[in-house]
Scaffold this motif. Sequence first.
Motif, PDB file in Angstrom:
ATOM      1  N   TRP A 197     104.336  70.675  77.417  1.00 50.55           N
ATOM      2  CA  TRP A 197     104.329  71.127  79.082  1.00 50.55           C
ATOM      3  C   TRP A 197     105.021  71.529  79.587  1.00 50.55           C
ATOM      4  O   TRP A 197     106.294  71.742  78.975  1.00 50.55           O
ATOM      5  CB  TRP A 197     104.350  70.008  80.485  1.00 50.55           C
ATOM      6  CG  TRP A 197     103.331  68.302  79.407  1.00 50.55           C
ATOM      7  CD1 TRP A 197     103.398  67.131  78.939  1.00 50.55           C
ATOM      8  CD2 TRP A 197     101.847  68.193  79.561  1.00 50.55           C
ATOM      9  NE1 TRP A 197     102.439  66.614  78.414  1.00 50.55           N
ATOM     10  CE2 TRP A 197     101.495  66.987  79.172  1.00 50.55           C
ATOM     11  CE3 TRP A 197     101.280  69.041  80.562  1.00 50.55           C
ATOM     12  CZ2 TRP A 197     100.391  66.768  78.967  1.00 50.55           C
ATOM     13  CZ3 TRP A 197      99.063  68.750  80.519  1.00 50.55           C
ATOM     14  CH2 TRP A 197      99.680  67.193  79.811  1.00 50.55           C
ATOM     15  N   THR A 224     108.240  67.734  79.300  1.00 52.99           N
ATOM     16  CA  THR A 224     108.821  67.993  78.734  1.00 52.99           C
ATOM     17  C   THR A 224     109.681  68.986  78.843  1.00 52.99           C
ATOM     18  O   THR A 224     110.226  69.755  79.710  1.00 52.99           O
ATOM     19  CB  THR A 224     107.712  69.374  77.930  1.00 52.99           C
ATOM     20  OG1 THR A 224     106.842  68.500  77.231  1.00 52.99           O
ATOM     21  CG2 THR A 224     108.502  69.673  76.277  1.00 52.99           C
ATOM     22  N   LYS A 263      97.263  71.354  65.179  1.00 54.35           N
ATOM     23  CA  LYS A 263      97.034  71.989  66.300  1.00 54.35           C
ATOM     24  C   LYS A 263      98.144  72.318  67.089  1.00 54.35           C
ATOM     25  O   LYS A 263      99.282  72.099  67.287  1.00 54.35           O
ATOM     26  CB  LYS A 263      96.506  70.623  67.298  1.00 54.35           C
ATOM     27  CG  LYS A 263      96.032  71.545  68.683  1.00 54.35           C
ATOM     28  CD  LYS A 263      94.661  70.218  69.071  1.00 54.35           C
ATOM     29  CE  LYS A 263      94.469  70.719  70.502  1.00 54.35           C
ATOM     30  NZ  LYS A 263      93.448  70.304  71.109  1.00 54.35           N
ATOM     31  N   GLY A 301     100.710  73.756  70.072  1.00 54.16           N
ATOM     32  CA  GLY A 301     100.663  72.831  71.636  1.00 54.16           C
ATOM     33  C   GLY A 301     101.013  71.356  71.054  1.00 54.16           C
ATOM     34  O   GLY A 301     101.267  70.527  72.231  1.00 54.16           O
ATOM     35  N   LYS A 302     100.616  70.602  69.629  1.00 52.15           N
ATOM     36  CA  LYS A 302     101.053  69.560  70.027  1.00 52.15           C
ATOM     37  C   LYS A 302     102.387  68.863  69.453  1.00 52.15           C
ATOM     38  O   LYS A 302     102.644  69.419  67.776  1.00 52.15           O
ATOM     39  CB  LYS A 302     100.181  68.937  69.446  1.00 52.15           C
ATOM     40  CG  LYS A 302      98.431  69.256  70.023  1.00 52.15           C
ATOM     41  CD  LYS A 302      98.180  67.937  71.308  1.00 52.15           C
ATOM     42  CE  LYS A 302      97.063  67.746  72.163  1.00 52.15           C
ATOM     43  NZ  LYS A 302      97.281  67.153  73.114  1.00 52.15           N
ATOM     44  N   HIS A 306     100.230  72.767  79.844  1.00 52.59           N
ATOM     45  CA  HIS A 306     100.512  72.611  78.632  1.00 52.59           C
ATOM     46  C   HIS A 306     100.938  74.241  77.898  1.00 52.59           C
ATOM     47  O   HIS A 306      99.990  75.227  78.349  1.00 52.59           O
ATOM     48  CB  HIS A 306     100.025  71.593  77.602  1.00 52.59           C
ATOM     49  CG  HIS A 306      98.763  71.387  77.910  1.00 52.59           C
ATOM     50  ND1 HIS A 306      98.221  72.316  76.764  1.00 52.59           N
ATOM     51  CD2 HIS A 306      97.723  70.994  78.391  1.00 52.59           C
ATOM     52  CE1 HIS A 306      96.812  72.317  77.008  1.00 52.59           C
ATOM     53  NE2 HIS A 306      96.539  71.580  77.183  1.00 52.59           N
ATOM     54  N   GLY A 366      99.255  75.762  75.774  1.00 54.15           N
ATOM     55  CA  GLY A 366      98.145  75.829  75.016  1.00 54.15           C
ATOM     56  C   GLY A 366      97.432  76.642  76.609  1.00 54.15           C
ATOM     57  O   GLY A 366      96.341  77.034  75.929  1.00 54.15           O
ATOM     58  N   GLY A 414     103.375  64.224  71.438  1.00 52.48           N
ATOM     59  CA  GLY A 414     101.978  64.821  72.682  1.00 52.48           C
ATOM     60  C   GLY A 414     102.047  66.348  72.506  1.00 52.48           C
ATOM     61  O   GLY A 414     102.858  66.971  72.320  1.00 52.48           O
ATOM     62  N   ALA A 415     101.220  66.836  73.540  1.00 47.62           N
ATOM     63  CA  ALA A 415     101.321  68.356  74.213  1.00 47.62           C
ATOM     64  C   ALA A 415     103.181  68.551  74.564  1.00 47.62           C
ATOM     65  O   ALA A 415     103.411  67.748  75.040  1.00 47.62           O
ATOM     66  CB  ALA A 415     100.654  67.926  75.628  1.00 47.62           C
TER      67      ALA A 415
END
Length: 423
Positions: free
Chosen positions: A245, A251, A235, A237-238, A45, A47, A242-243
């Motif tokens: 990707w 994503t 945060k 990347g969120k 992801h 991050g 959700g994350a």
Amino acid sequence: MHILDDLKARGLLNQATDEDGLRKHLSENTVTLYCGFDPTADSLHIGHLLPVLMLKRFQESGHRPIALIGGGTGLIGDPSGRSTERQLNSVDIVKGYSDSIKEQLASILHFDASESGAVARNNYEWLSSLTVIEFLRDIGKHFGINYMLGKDSVESRLENGISFTEFTYMILQSFDFMNLYEKENCTLQIGGSDQWGNITAGMELIRRTKAEKGEEDAKVFGLTVPLITKSDGTKFGKTAGGAVWLDPEKTTPYEFYQFWINTDDRDVIRFLKYFTFLDLQEIDALEKELEEAPEKRVPHRRLAEEMTTLVHGKEALVQAQRITEALFSGDVKNLNAAEIEQGFKDVPSTTIEDKEIALVDLLVTAGIAKSKRQAREDIANGAVYINGDRNQDVAYQLTDADRIDNTFTIIRRGKKKYFLIRY
């Protein structure tokens, strides 16, 4: 510009062991460096992007990156940055994750046979063949308990508890560095700021084993990038979904593009420095544009363009831009089915089998209107759009001509409420 100076100017140099020595080492050698990526899911992801792009920056400066996939350590679990134990996955699952991540890394780094060509390695190759006796006698003896307890990754977990399994993670990652040093002359490990303790532990293991053999100290180094934080306190990347990707199936490129284009004004220049390879002078010019005309969001579009092209390619960028423009203007009828799948992934949808259906009935069936009476009122008042075109005919029948690629019809109620009809 020396790569360390460029990293500093971009705010990417968080910590470095013996910075002067590392600067000299990088100037005089083609350095082999590595960063590890544990396969905790079937995709990286965003991050993970910063350390991946750090490898790419070093590669573009003429050095040789190793993308180390933690097929072995991924079976153990890294306690860094966590308050609880990770779920342990099976060997088959971790292998599948590892294969997927390797493909993603290859799409960003240049894997070839040149002097600076990137390579992928999997630590399952050497960790899986270690016996317990070898692990304890040859590696574990070099790690004092007090030394390990003093590391942030372990100390932060003592209150909530840490298993022996995760406690040994530091030793295994240290062995990775030693193994890559001995077999591939890898002299630099990079990672996120939470990996500092693991990186310095690996350097110490290399020094101790060299000293045990009566050899001179090895020139090995460690470097970390900063923890990314967002100005609004959320945060990085969120999203609400959700994350974010790197896998386009998890994503979509459109969602990926939207994530970057919606970057906060307070973060966009910093993210341009962190994530793109734009010249710093060009980023300074974009910063001036932001100050003079923030409503135009020029830096945001440039960030989204650069990142979408880097991860998904130019064609995906064009597609994401087409979807964005269509949704902004409301003119969605020129989108194709693939673009509709991306752009309307999260809107309410209904599947129908009727070849022809009255618009009033469709609005009720799809839950767009609560009753036929309300449906007729919405249509008559001009609140209903079919594929971007207003329709005020209360007796209208939808036909094949209202289907995009014979697959979808897009209904809009009011200015922003979209509904997707599937056939």
